[in-house]
Write an enzyme that holds these catalytic residues in place. Structure first.
Site: not given
Length: 572
Positions: A347, A449
């Site tokens: 991220e 995810e």
């Protein structure tokens, strides 16, 4: 004399023009087909154009679908330029009679004046009900940049406007060329998915039956059974799977890939400086290894300060650099060759804990050290809100592409695109458009995810999950899908497939149904006059059994990606 319906639409257009002038600028260019437009402006065969561009070009390419249902007000040339100098509003397209049972894909080429580069957003204003983002592009002043997006509607609209804004609303001139809006029916969209699955996830095979002399055998019974799937489809697991035989059986009966939810993250493996704890991930690795399940490594670093070990936060830059190098070496030396992938710096489009302290080249250094420690692992970027939404300016598709290119230019061996896929209500045409742009990089794309936000009820989660999974599996550039559904007694991150007793929830029913659909059931038939039996099978491993009279023979074979028919000979 104008009909009542036309008059109403005219009033709506005037309202939208006034609204946009008040909120976005002072000029609106109406450039779209009128009500009752000719069907000739719609794509005749219904096929989707997967082409996209991430390089900036000297001239725009022609409009996709010849402009689709858009018409330019003063030209029939779909590459005609439209400009404005009002600062935040570029030419707008007025479109009529959009409906909620249609998938709309939008594209165009954007160029700027007044700024060297800027994030430009395409927005849809349906009737008078606000606006929604339908696509973004990092545009430049020295070349043309390709914007590709799309949308669906929650309700039909009589009159809508597509317009363009630079994200920070500073004054500049925006030019668009080759604008296109192409509608697809739900049936057409499904047809694209099925066609891609047929081409990319399946392959034709012919079983030839012959006797020891090579003579063809006619009328033999041929039975084919798939024993393993080629496409990785899996889920996150947590330490809760250890010692839970029922959960373990449930998992391996469904999935051929896994990722550890938290057990490899730095705060789990080294909660205090020098205190290494690998006993739990070691046991989890033994479980997946014993069942021939491939596993992703998640993650080496996480740029989010809140996910950084407490003892790391107070380190000096010099001590931090030593700590991160030790982290990479201890983790990847221990598990060298065990994990197929590693998410290296999680991220990093949203957070910058390490780069803020170690400099802008920190991530490139992480990749270099990781590559040396485990050269066989595929190293990934991993990010959220790239495909999930159009509204997150930190993680637009072009921001992802730019960061990936910068890292590779700095020497990083970056070989995988990770898309987390934490969805609220999915925008499937936008999702496909983003995948199209990422596909131009020719790297494996993984959904890492996937889940649906738990603000929705269970049935709605199931509907949205099926939409996402069908689109991900069908896209030709996607190489694998992971669900973020590690099971805990108190629930899951956002979405559980089952309750704690392994009873399916609605999303679990969706997954089971799709897994069943995307595999080759037992295919049985007789060898024909040429001694052959043909079938179309999902890629993977197979066992074939041939019976003829009192004799039988069995063989194994694999279907790997390929356009040609796979030929297998069984001697009986």
């Amino acid at each position: 004399m104008r009909s009542g319906s036309s008059a109403l639409k005219h009033v709506v257009v005037l309202f939208l023009v006034s609204w946009m002038a008040a909120h976005c600028g002072n000029e609106l260019v109406v450039a779209a087909g009128p009500p009752g437009q000719s069907p000739s402006f719609r794509q005749k065969n219904g096929w989707y154009d997967y082409s996209a561009y991430t390089d900036c070009r000297g001239q725009p390419e022609p409009a996709q679908y010849n402009g689709g249902i858009l018409r330019y007000s003063n030209s029939d040339d779909p590459t005609g330029y439209k400009t404005t100098e009002t600062g935040v509003l570029s030419p707008a397209f007025v479109v009529y009679d959009l409906n909620k049972t249609t998938m709309y894909t939008f594209s165009g080429w954007i160029k700027l004046e007044g700024s060297s580069s800027a994030l430009v957003t395409a927005r849809l204003a349906p009737d008078n009900s606000g606006t929604k983002c339908i696509g973004t592009v990092l545009a430049r002043s020295d070349c043309w940049s390709f914007l590709k997006g799309g949308f669906t509607l929650d309700w039909p609209t009589q009159t809508s406007v597509i317009f363009f804004q630079n994200a920070d609303r500073t004054p500049m001139k925006i030019t668009i060329a080759s604008g296109s809006l192409q509608p697809f029916t739900m049936d057409q969209w499904s047809m694209h998915q099925k066609d891609t699955i047929r081409k990319r996830r399946k392959r034709m095979a012919t079983i030839h039956v012959a006797d020891p002399h090579g003579t063809r055998v006619v009328g033999a019974t041929v039975s084919v059974q798939q024993t393993a799937k080629d496409f990785p489809f899996g889920s996150a697991i947590a330490s809760t799977i250890l010692g839970n035989d029922a959960y373990q059986k449930w998992f391996v009966d469904r999935f051929n890939a896994a990722v550890f939810e938290d057990e490899l993250k730095w705060y789990s493996t080294e909660p205090a400086s020098g205190l290494l704890r690998f006993d739990v991930p070691d046991q989890m690795l033994a479980f997946v290894r014993s069942h021939r399940v491939m596993v992703r490594g998640h993650n080496i670093f996480w740029e989010n300060q809140d996910a950084t070990p407490r003892w790391v936060k107070g380190l000096s830059p010099e001590d931090l650099r030593s700590a991160v190098n030790t982290r990479i070496q201890s983790l990847m030396t221990r598990y060298r060759g065990e994990f197929a992938h590693w998410d290296v710096n999680n991220e990093m489009l949203h957070y910058n804990f390490y780069e803020q302290r170690l400099g802008p080249n920190a991530t490139a250094d992480f990749f270099a050290v990781a590559q040396d420690a485990d050269p066989l692992a595929t190293l990934f970027m991993n990010e959220y809100n790239v495909v999930e939404t159009c509204d997150d300016v930190s993680s637009t598709v072009d921001a992802y592409v730019a960061r990936l290119k910068d890292l590779r230019a700095a020497g990083a061996v970056l070989e995988g695109i990770g898309l987390e896929g934490h969805f609220s209500k999915p925008n499937i045409p936008y999702m496909r458009a983003v995948l199209d742009k990422l596909a131009t990089l020719n790297l494996p794309i993984w959904f890492t995810e996937v889940d649906i936000n738990n603000k929705f009820d269970a049935q709605t989660q199931a509907v949205y999950l099926e939409q996402v999974l069908r689109e991900a599996y069908a896209h030709p550039a996607v190489s694998g899908v992971m669900l973020w559904t590690a099971l805990h007694q108190g629930g899951c991150y956002q979405m559980c497939l089952t309750d704690w007793n392994l009873n399916n929830l609605p999303v679990g029913d969706v997954v089971d149904r799709l897994l069943q659909e995307w595999q080759t059931g037992q295919a049985t038939g007789l060898s024909d006059a040429h001694g052959a039996y043909s079938f179309s099978g999902y890629l993977g491993e197979f066992v074939v059994t041939v019976n003829y009279g009192n004799t039988s023979a069995q063989s194994t074979f694999s279907l790997s990606p390929g356009d040609e028919t796979r030929h297998i000979t069984v001697q009986i």
